[in-house]
Write a protein that holds these residues in place. Structure first.
Motif, mmCIF file in Angstrom:
data_model
loop_
_atom_site.group_PDB
_atom_site.id
_atom_site.type_symbol
_atom_site.label_atom_id
_atom_site.label_comp_id
_atom_site.label_asym_id
_atom_site.label_seq_id
_atom_site.Cartn_x
_atom_site.Cartn_y
_atom_site.Cartn_z
ATOM 1 N N GLU A 155 -0.271 -5.855 -7.207
ATOM 2 C CA GLU A 155 0.304 -6.752 -8.211
ATOM 3 C C GLU A 155 1.343 -6.029 -9.053
ATOM 4 O O GLU A 155 2.378 -6.589 -9.396
ATOM 5 N N SER A 158 4.432 -5.621 -6.893
ATOM 6 C CA SER A 158 5.040 -6.887 -6.492
ATOM 7 C C SER A 158 5.831 -7.538 -7.603
ATOM 8 O O SER A 158 6.594 -8.469 -7.352
ATOM 9 N N ALA A 163 6.591 -14.661 -9.444
ATOM 10 C CA ALA A 163 7.235 -14.552 -8.138
ATOM 11 C C ALA A 163 6.646 -15.556 -7.155
ATOM 12 O O ALA A 163 7.223 -15.827 -6.124
ATOM 13 N N VAL A 164 5.466 -16.113 -7.472
ATOM 14 C CA VAL A 164 4.862 -17.143 -6.629
ATOM 15 C C VAL A 164 5.159 -18.505 -7.241
ATOM 16 O O VAL A 164 4.816 -18.762 -8.386
ATOM 17 N N ARG A 170 7.841 -18.608 -2.593
ATOM 18 C CA ARG A 170 8.451 -17.680 -3.529
ATOM 19 C C ARG A 170 9.451 -18.408 -4.397
ATOM 20 O O ARG A 170 10.073 -19.376 -3.977
ATOM 21 N N GLY A 211 0.010 -12.556 -0.658
ATOM 22 C CA GLY A 211 1.218 -12.897 0.080
ATOM 23 C C GLY A 211 1.438 -12.134 1.361
ATOM 24 O O GLY A 211 2.565 -12.079 1.859
ATOM 25 N N ILE A 228 5.880 -11.795 -1.090
ATOM 26 C CA ILE A 228 6.106 -11.416 -2.482
ATOM 27 C C ILE A 228 7.048 -10.212 -2.549
ATOM 28 O O ILE A 228 8.004 -10.197 -3.322
ATOM 29 N N PRO A 264 0.095 -17.894 -0.818
ATOM 30 C CA PRO A 264 -0.060 -16.447 -1.035
ATOM 31 C C PRO A 264 -1.263 -16.068 -1.887
ATOM 32 O O PRO A 264 -1.787 -14.967 -1.763
#
Length: 273
Positions: A155, A158, A163-164, A170, A211, A228, A264
Motif C-alpha cells: 500500500e 502503490s 488510485a482505485v 484505476r 490489484g 495499481i 482490485p
C-alpha cells in the motif's frame, strides 16, 4: 518499541524498493524480498538513515533464504531441523552475533518482532559453514510469505488509496483504456494495443488483493499484472512501457470494468461500496 521499529523497517523497505530493486527481481513476491533486505541493512548498520535510532551490535551478520531450500542444502541431521522441521513458503533468517552476549541482542529481538517473525533456534555458530564462526552465536527466525506486513508495504509503494476508482478500476485511465463495448465500429477506432486487448483470447484471474492479477494469453504464456502499480511482467511492458499500458494491463482493466473479475480490493463485481 515494536511499533516504532515496524515503521523503521517499512521505511527502509521503501528505500530498498527504490534503490535496490534487484534483490527481488527473481521473486514472485517482491515485497517479501524488499522487507528481508531491509532487515539485513538495519541490523548490519547499512541503512542510510532511520526515523528511530537502531542500536548497532558489532559483528552482527544477517543471512536468509527460503527455508526448504536451506534444508536441502544442509544435512538433515543438523540440530535446527530437529527443533523445527523445514516450513513451506517461509524465510529462515540466521542472525550471527558475538558470543559475549548472554542473550540474543535486544535490537534483533525487537526488529524481528516488528516484522512478525518468530524465533525457532539459538545456539553456537560453530557448524555454520561458510560464515566466520569463531566466538559467535546464531539465532534463527522464521517469517512466512504473505505476512500482513507485506500488504502494508504494498500500500505504501502503490500510493494513496484513491488510485482505485469506485468501479474497482484505476483512476486517471487514458481514453484507450475506457470500457469498450462489443460494437465493431467502436473497436475499430481503438489504438492497436487496446484492440488486441479486447479481441484476443486471454484468461484473467485475481492473484491477490491490492490489484494483482494473472493473465494467460492464447499462446499459453502467463504474465503478472498490477493495475495499481501500472506494471506487467510481459516483454512489451518491460522493454517499452507504452503509454496506456501493454495489452495485458488494458485487458485486466477492461475485465474489471465489465464486471468479469473481482475488483482490485478483492470484492466481487456485484458487491456494493
Amino acid at each position: 518499541m515494536t511499533d516504532r521499529y515496524l515503521t523503521t523497517v517499512l521505511d527502509e523497505a521503501e528505500r530498498v524498493a527504490e534503490h535496490h530493486e534487484q534483490v527481488a527481481q527473481s521473486s514472485d513476491n517482491p515485497n517479501h524480498g524488499y522487507l528481508r533486505y531491509a532487515v539485513l541493512r538495519l541490523l548490519e548498520g547499512k541503512a542510510d538513515e532511520t526515523s528511530v535510532k537502531v542500536p548497532q551490535v558489532d559483528s552482527v551478520t544477517v543471512g536468509y533464504g527460503e527455508d526448504k531450500a536451506m534444508y536441502e542444502s544442509w544435512d538433515a541431521d543438523v540440530e535446527w531441523w530437529k527443533t523445527v522441521p523445514p516450513q513451506a513458503e517461509c524465510t529462515r533468517f540466521r542472525m550471527f552475533y558475538p558470543d559475549e552476549y548472554e542473550a540474543v541482542p535486544r535490537v534483533i529481538v525487537d526488529v524481528m518482532a516488528a516484522l512478525g517473525a518468530w524465533r525457532v533456534w539459538t545456539g553456537s555458530a560453530a557448524a555454520c559453514g561458510s560464515y566466520d564462526h569463531r566466538e559467535r552465536r546464531e539465532v534463527h527466525y522464521l517469517w512466512p510469505e504473505g505476512h500482513p506486513v507485506e500488504e502494508v508495504l504494498h500500500e505504501r509503494l502503490s500510493g494513496p488509496a484513491e488510485a482505485v476508482a469506485p468501479d474497482g478500476g484505476r483512476t486517471g485511465d487514458v481514453r484507450d483504456r475506457l470500457v469498450v463495448d462489443e460494437n465493431a465500429q467502436s473497436q475499430n477506432d481503438l489504438e492497436p494495443r487496446t484492440k488486441r486487448a479486447v479481441a484476443e483470447a486471454m484468461d484473467v484471474s485475481l492473484l491477490s488483493k491490492g490489484g494483482r492479477y494473472e493473465v494467460q494469453s492464447a499462446s499459453g504464456n502467463r504474465y503478472k499484472v498490477d493495475v495499481i502499480d501500472k506494471s506487467c511482467t510481459c516483454p512489451d511492458w518491460q522493454q517499452r512501457s507504452p503509454e496506456g499500458g501493454c495489452k495485458h494491463l488494458r485487458r485486466v482493466d477492461h475485465e474489471i470494468k465489465q464486471g468479469r473479475v473481482p475488483r482490485p480490493d478483492g470484492r466481487l463485481p456485484t458487491t456494493s461500496g
